[in-house]
Enzyme design. Sequence first.
Site, PDB file in Angstrom:
ATOM      1  N   ARG A   1     -49.492   8.126  18.598  1.00 49.38           N
ATOM      2  CA  ARG A   1     -48.918   8.391  17.269  1.00 49.38           C
ATOM      3  C   ARG A   1     -50.016   8.655  16.244  1.00 49.38           C
ATOM      4  NH1 ARG A   1     -43.721   5.435  16.111  1.00 49.38           N
ATOM      5  NH2 ARG A   1     -43.220   4.225  17.970  1.00 49.38           N
TER       6      ARG A   1
ATOM      7  N   SER B   1     -51.571   4.876 -37.585  1.00 52.09           N
ATOM      8  CA  SER B   1     -50.501   4.736 -36.611  1.00 52.09           C
ATOM      9  C   SER B   1     -50.294   6.108 -35.970  1.00 52.09           C
ATOM     10  CB  SER B   1     -49.222   4.243 -37.286  1.00 52.09           C
ATOM     11  OG  SER B   1     -48.222   4.063 -36.309  1.00 52.09           O
TER      12      SER B   1
ATOM     13  N   MET C   1     -45.377  12.599  10.550  1.00 53.48           N
ATOM     14  CA  MET C   1     -46.030  11.862  11.612  1.00 53.48           C
ATOM     15  C   MET C   1     -45.666  12.427  12.978  1.00 53.48           C
ATOM     16  SD  MET C   1     -47.317   8.469  11.383  1.00 53.48           S
ATOM     17  CE  MET C   1     -46.402   6.943  11.438  1.00 53.48           C
TER      18      MET C   1
ATOM     19  N   GLY D   1     -42.266  11.660   7.790  1.00 49.55           N
ATOM     20  CA  GLY D   1     -41.745  12.939   8.265  1.00 49.55           C
ATOM     21  C   GLY D   1     -42.838  13.881   8.726  1.00 49.55           C
TER      22      GLY D   1
ATOM     23  N   LYS E   1     -51.352   2.397   9.756  1.00 52.49           N
ATOM     24  CA  LYS E   1     -50.642   1.820  10.893  1.00 52.49           C
ATOM     25  C   LYS E   1     -51.614   1.106  11.837  1.00 52.49           C
ATOM     26  CE  LYS E   1     -47.340   3.375  14.384  1.00 52.49           C
ATOM     27  NZ  LYS E   1     -46.104   2.990  13.665  1.00 52.49           N
TER      28      LYS E   1
ATOM     29  N   HIS F   1     -33.289  16.173 -29.121  1.00 55.77           N
ATOM     30  CA  HIS F   1     -33.040  15.310 -30.285  1.00 55.77           C
ATOM     31  C   HIS F   1     -32.110  14.170 -29.922  1.00 55.77           C
ATOM     32  CE1 HIS F   1     -30.895  14.168 -34.013  1.00 55.77           C
ATOM     33  NE2 HIS F   1     -32.079  14.314 -34.564  1.00 55.77           N
TER      34      HIS F   1
ATOM     35  N   ARG G   1     -45.460  -3.727   7.612  1.00 54.76           N
ATOM     36  CA  ARG G   1     -46.052  -3.204   6.372  1.00 54.76           C
ATOM     37  C   ARG G   1     -45.407  -3.943   5.218  1.00 54.76           C
ATOM     38  NH1 ARG G   1     -42.998   2.577   7.144  1.00 54.76           N
ATOM     39  NH2 ARG G   1     -40.943   1.661   7.050  1.00 54.76           N
TER      40      ARG G   1
ATOM     41  N   CYS H   1     -46.737   4.569 -32.661  1.00 50.34           N
ATOM     42  CA  CYS H   1     -45.310   4.388 -32.907  1.00 50.34           C
ATOM     43  C   CYS H   1     -44.483   5.537 -32.366  1.00 50.34           C
ATOM     44  CB  CYS H   1     -45.045   4.178 -34.388  1.00 50.34           C
ATOM     45  SG  CYS H   1     -45.488   5.585 -35.404  1.00 50.34           S
TER      46      CYS H   1
ATOM     47  N   ARG I   1     -38.317   3.890 -40.396  1.00 41.95           N
ATOM     48  CA  ARG I   1     -38.184   5.282 -40.831  1.00 41.95           C
ATOM     49  C   ARG I   1     -37.235   5.348 -42.015  1.00 41.95           C
ATOM     50  NH1 ARG I   1     -37.443   5.928 -34.513  1.00 41.95           N
ATOM     51  NH2 ARG I   1     -36.526   3.951 -35.077  1.00 41.95           N
TER      52      ARG I   1
ATOM     53  N   TYR J   1     -51.909  -2.121 -31.243  1.00 43.96           N
ATOM     54  CA  TYR J   1     -50.521  -2.420 -30.917  1.00 43.96           C
ATOM     55  C   TYR J   1     -49.740  -1.147 -30.619  1.00 43.96           C
ATOM     56  CZ  TYR J   1     -49.242  -1.052 -35.715  1.00 43.96           C
ATOM     57  OH  TYR J   1     -49.053  -0.350 -36.883  1.00 43.96           O
TER      58      TYR J   1
END
Lengths: 915, 915
Positions: free
Chosen positions: A101, A799, A112, A110, A32, A460, A344, A867, A593, A887
């Site tokens: 402050r 992989s 502050m 909250g 601040k 799952h 800000r 993967c 798969r 990758y």
Amino acid sequence: MSLTVKSQAATAPFVVAFADGDMSMSDLMGGKGANLAEMTRIGLPVPHGFTITTAACRHYLTLGREPEDLDRQVGIHLAQLESMTGRQLGNPADPLLVSVRSGAKRSMPGMMETVLNVGLTDAVIPGLIARGGERFAWDCYRRLVQMYGRTVLGVDGELFEVALVAARREAGVVSDTELDAASLKKLTTDFRRTLVTAVGEDLPQDPREQIRRTIDAVFASWNVPRAMTYRKHQGIGDDAGTAVNIVEMVYGNTGPASGSGVCFTRDPSTGEPGVYGDYLPNAQGEDVVNGSRTPLPLQDLADHAPAVYQQLMGHLRTLETHYRDLCDVEFTVEDGTLWVLQTRVGKRSPAAAFTVASAMVSEGLIDLDEALRRVDGYQLESLLHPRFMSAEGELLLATGLAASPGAAVGEVVFDAQTAVSQAAEGRDVVLMRTETSADDVGGMLAAVAIVTARGGRTSHAAVVARGIGRTCVAGVDGLVIDLDARTAACPGGSIKEGDTISVDGTTGKIFRGALAVRQSQVAELLEKQADDGSDAEQAEQAEPVAGSLAAAVLQLLAHADHRRLIGVRANAETSPDALRARRLGAEGIGLCRTEHMLLGERAVLVEHMVLGDESDRAAALADIEELAHTDFLDILRAMDGLPVVVRLLDPPLHEFLPDLTELSVEVALNNAPGGTPDPQAALRLDGVRRWHEGNPMLGLRGVRLLTVVPELIEAQVRALATATLELRTAGMDPHPELMVPLVADPAELTAAAARMRGAIESACVADGTTLKIPIGVMIELPRAALTADRLALDADFFSFGTNDLTQTTWGMSRDDAEGAFLAEYRESGLLDVDPFMTLDDVGVGRLVRIAVEEGRRARPDLGLGVCGEHAGDPISIRRLVSIGVDYVSCSPPRVPIARLEGGRAVVLAESQSTP
Amino acid sequence: MSLTVKSQAATAPFVVAFADGDMSMSDLMGGKGANLAEMTRIGLPVPHGFTITTAACRHYLTLGREPEDLDRQVGIHLAQLESMTGRQLGNPADPLLVSVRSGAKRSMPGMMETVLNVGLTDAVIPGLIARGGERFAWDCYRRLVQMYGRTVLGVDGELFEVALVAARREAGVVSDTELDAASLKKLTTDFRRTLVTAVGEDLPQDPREQIRRTIDAVFASWNVPRAMTYRKHQGIGDDAGTAVNIVEMVYGNTGPASGSGVCFTRDPSTGEPGVYGDYLPNAQGEDVVNGSRTPLPLQDLADHAPAVYQQLMGHLRTLETHYRDLCDVEFTVEDGTLWVLQTRVGKRSPAAAFTVASAMVSEGLIDLDEALRRVDGYQLESLLHPRFMSAEGELLLATGLAASPGAAVGEVVFDAQTAVSQAAEGRDVVLMRTETSADDVGGMLAAVAIVTARGGRTSHAAVVARGIGRTCVAGVDGLVIDLDARTAACPGGSIKEGDTISVDGTTGKIFRGALAVRQSQVAELLEKQADDGSDAEQAEQAEPVAGSLAAAVLQLLAHADHRRLIGVRANAETSPDALRARRLGAEGIGLCRTEHMLLGERAVLVEHMVLGDESDRAAALADIEELAHTDFLDILRAMDGLPVVVRLLDPPLHEFLPDLTELSVEVALNNAPGGTPDPQAALRLDGVRRWHEGNPMLGLRGVRLLTVVPELIEAQVRALATATLELRTAGMDPHPELMVPLVADPAELTAAAARMRGAIESACVADGTTLKIPIGVMIELPRAALTADRLALDADFFSFGTNDLTQTTWGMSRDDAEGAFLAEYRESGLLDVDPFMTLDDVGVGRLVRIAVEEGRRARPDLGLGVCGEHAGDPISIRRLVSIGVDYVSCSPPRVPIARLEGGRAVVLAESQSTP
């Protein structure tokens, strides 16, 4: 005349005037204070003031009292403040009042501590009345007593509330703003009596003592338990300390020419240009925020005080240009004079994040790298899914975990079989199950959404749904399915099979009936652009608002593609999924798969292979090879010119077989009095028992199947080889790769690779040609990672299957752990993140790092991909980039996210290495 | 006159005369040549000869032909040989004949190429007839043609066999030894014709050419496929090459004053002192070995040629003193002259290994360290188990895998319940199951032996049986149990419940009826010694033969204890097991599995806790705490003064609950027409379903139970604390420790430890005292090993649970993997060793090493133990010692093995570091 030094050298200064600081000094001045100093520096009308630094606070915390010289330094700065403002502390005619402050480097909402109107005493009341009237003066005074009492003297705030209630009752009004000057004057007296009663002392009548004691109180507040808990939770160190800002008070409630407002330099929800804010005449800033009066649009200020308004607009432009970002700003007008109280960088919606970043590039405020740093994958993800228009007034049936985002409407079905058959008739179905297993995958593919009664965000159901891009709500509280009656009880009422429901996978809510769905225009445009090659500009012209958002997304994605070093592939088994992935930017299939090709109705083929006699086996094998051939043709055609990594069968064989318990019950009932013995069923039960495993995840799966069904693997490899040769003959450019799952020891890979090469060769001999298909290994067991140097000798690529690697590294099954304890671990704070969602850096990440380093050392041209589920998670992608894989391969809908994060990883790393 | 140099400096010599070599030169001369040189050096009557070195072979293999100078050097050595023997190559009157044999550094049995009688030509036949008669001469000649043909010319050996058969038929005899001189002469001609027909060349008539070509053939034989395969299997490098020994021929078949023999310097089966061997007059060495004639005891030589016998005895004493070990020796007597043809360190039985090593210490031949290097844990293990006296003529019922050694006789029972009740009546029972699970552990504890139809050496049955020291045969081929009929079909006949059978866990055989058992006198003495403090000398006097063996074992164990740095504890839950472990030398309990205290009849308590209502739960908890208190009192009392590590409940809760499938069938039948609905059973089924897990090994177990049954853990900890305090009050010295299983993240340990400390404190408060119980963590998941630095901050000690760590590191469940593929992996050679039996160094071992290093770095005083199956495996113990753990904890019967290997690890490491 500067009393302070900017650098935090040998001894950091205890006090810095706003005029001497800037935005780079947030370590010392707090966020601040640094922003107030910056605005002062660039000439904005900020009330005069200074900051007592975190260095002073740290001294205070160490010593247990103010550092020696602080009081003298504060005195000097107060004198400067008096000289700059022309007001004096304690001057009855025109007193200087200040706000005190706290303001740490990192915002602690909250936490502050604030005391306003400090310096107000009985003696200066006349001067204050002169400034804003009697009511104004007493309202300021009672507020000071109240805040000072709570913050400095530690008086219970409830005591003041009690007095306020009494005062309102006495005055016959409902809100504090209706209290008149007399009431407020009496209240001030009551409050001061409360202080004396509670702690034995009154508000000091020396303004400087008020200031001194308030500073001490703010310092001390750093170590109250509430603040310590907050910091621990946010990962903020305990020794940073807080700064304290002393600022001249200005007032928006001194009359009709005064007022307060809050505004953003652009629309924070759409990112559209133009100022966006609220204004309240004759009011203080807190009145705008707390909703006690309804704020007016900023236009009101333009109408009533056009000069002030123009001045404000100028300042906002200055701020945005200076901060090169969307800012939020608090301001006050006192008797026609504009003061900017705070600014800000403003929070914004995901859409605004993209729109603003892209617009600022066009405006020349920031470059594309900076724009990329200002958006993230989580924001993009939220833009890619359909949403319901509105759920207002709809009948909520139940709520569960938001397991896979999106919005879908369909008819409820209770089993996978029904899902498949209803979908075949063209209906949209929602598959509702207590929980799902591999048996349900066929039904999940057929459904538009999946709902389960049990399991969490990594169950799952959730994992598969995200993997195949279906909306999913898991672990629905109070959902009880009665399979016999074909009904389900929900907290919001009961439903029967065939009822239409709406499933919101983004919020976890389920509604009765069909809610209107708004498709993601960003997603549509992304796919469309790939189809017709339209570019960002065309997109913007086509659809005004969403088009401009979509154009921003396209622009930043294009830049991410330009910057990223990591490749992005997709996990897919069908040509529609593969084509979609390709449209979304996938550069290949990183995981196909093959078990997904054998689930549902085709599972019976595997059952015949495993349980049948010699001739069943041969027939099933031939069918499997033919189906695989067709499937591979489809996907290789869809990905023509790009790599397609095909994984050999991975799951335990018994997943293709009937359930042991169900079949046991069936056979027992057949054999009971009144039943009809069924020798076939009994035979099947024998087979199922033989293949039953206590812990199938750790059993006969993946490469281990080579020992029992080598023919199946050969059939798969042969099918891939013949499909490849066929497409090559047809003039296409297929790039298949083969991958061996669940290898624990290099010898397994060597044996599997030999068999696979044999199968490829046999296909080539039949065709009279040659074919080189790269063979890789999945690193999904700790031992594979630990023997990477040896695996690399026989593998063209690794992989990383980070799902299974997480399971074994942590010794916890994704399916079982979630409901049993993992959800509770997260709720109780025992685990910060779910290791199945975000790559666990110290455990799984370390194994990946070991394998990457040692594998590449053994074979420098080794390919390295990921993967697992983590390949589509923003934080995990950044970790994987830093580990150095080639990758990532994620589900098709997550391809744009991976592209974006791949580029961000580069620009974030660059900005960290060049501070 | 030496033509060679001993050192393998710049250029290693191609030829070394026996007189110039010694036993240290086996790299260059091969094992056989180096031993022949050594015996020559110490003056034993070795036939003259020389060695063509491995260096020459390596040159040959590299060049593809003999090195330049070799022929010349061989010529010089042959001339020396002629001069030393007084015989000349090709001298018709008294020809020099030689043997040409390969001899690599490491013995390659069956790979060795040998050609005898080289140098024999038509021209020298008269000289040979003069030496041993006409039959002798032609027999030598036909053998040369045969061996030269096969080895040098590559003629199919079958062709010579065909000719031999024809010759025997013609002569009307059944064995070659009956063929007379004429037949053999004709056979020689036939054999030579065979050569010409097969390869177009005859046996060279130049002795030097015979030698030269034979040497080349031996060199070339190094790279035949058979030899390469063998080397690969044995881990012998391909570039070592073989040496070739050229030795003057001597003959044991020249008449009645000739003969051959093979002997050991001590009895290789008992280790008793005194020569042990066979002798055949008028025979060659191979006749003694191949069994064509029955050899006579050595005494025969003493009777017929006492001088030669005395000479031999002298040489044997010389050899044993020189080699400081039991030697085996081949010798030949030619016309009253003794020749020693070969010697090497002799193979011996486990009993002999101990007896000989100990005796040689007494005789001053070796020191105790050397004695310790010459025995091992596998040998000791085989000495500690009971055996059947004899199985000759007994009725073999079936054969399976030798899963846990020992010999036991008992009555067959088919379920754990019956095992427990029958055992309670004092009967010895054998528990026979298709396979076992945690439900069977109570029955296994009650049984003397366990037999299973399925599962391998690392199945549940095998692992538990070894852990609790029960005899076990697993995976019995053809065993089919009919639980309803209470019978079992075996390949050797059917048995019914109550039949007496004998189970041999050392051989895997199961017999009908009661075979006589011979207890292990070594084991008895070990325990007895601990009881009455008798020492090795007393032991020897008490029991002549086994006593001397037992004395040897005690002596070497005592030395191992003296040398070892690693501690040895035992895994035990009952005071009898703990007391037995203590008698066998355990220095504490390293693993007390509290779940073993809750299996069998007590499992119902856990069921009540988990499935019952509030009051069931409270009652069950109180019972569990009381039982635990008693159990802990017992075991702490048994181990007074020594540490006892108590592990919190580890297995999945559902292991204490009824089986899902069985209960589902029961409830379905109850609800079927004719059944009686049972609401209790239906309720239980609901509970069992709720707790069911797809992969319980990766589910709700160990520390994770804290989230669902924290009271259970507190009850266990409180029971341990109160038991400790009670014993302390009674003046005893209890040392309990607590261990948290299955930790994956440091936060889990922190939470568990806090709760445990709270429970300890509550017990102390009630008692008005204080108590410090060390709290440790099991490292049994890869992630625990990878976060060891952080775990060490909250743990007093680590204990590696290498069973589970192997399961997760390899991603294979011990129970499921063995039958499904692991057995096949081992059989097919895909895996050399079973990672559940022998610690896998590159995977699991690396994780252990990481955890030890990083844990100890974070906390230097961290205790480090191992309590998995590997803690009792000799090779694994050596690996664990090298990793640097503080102690191993194994099943009680394996305590002596761990003590022995602990000491051996030190002396073996010392001997490797000081070459």
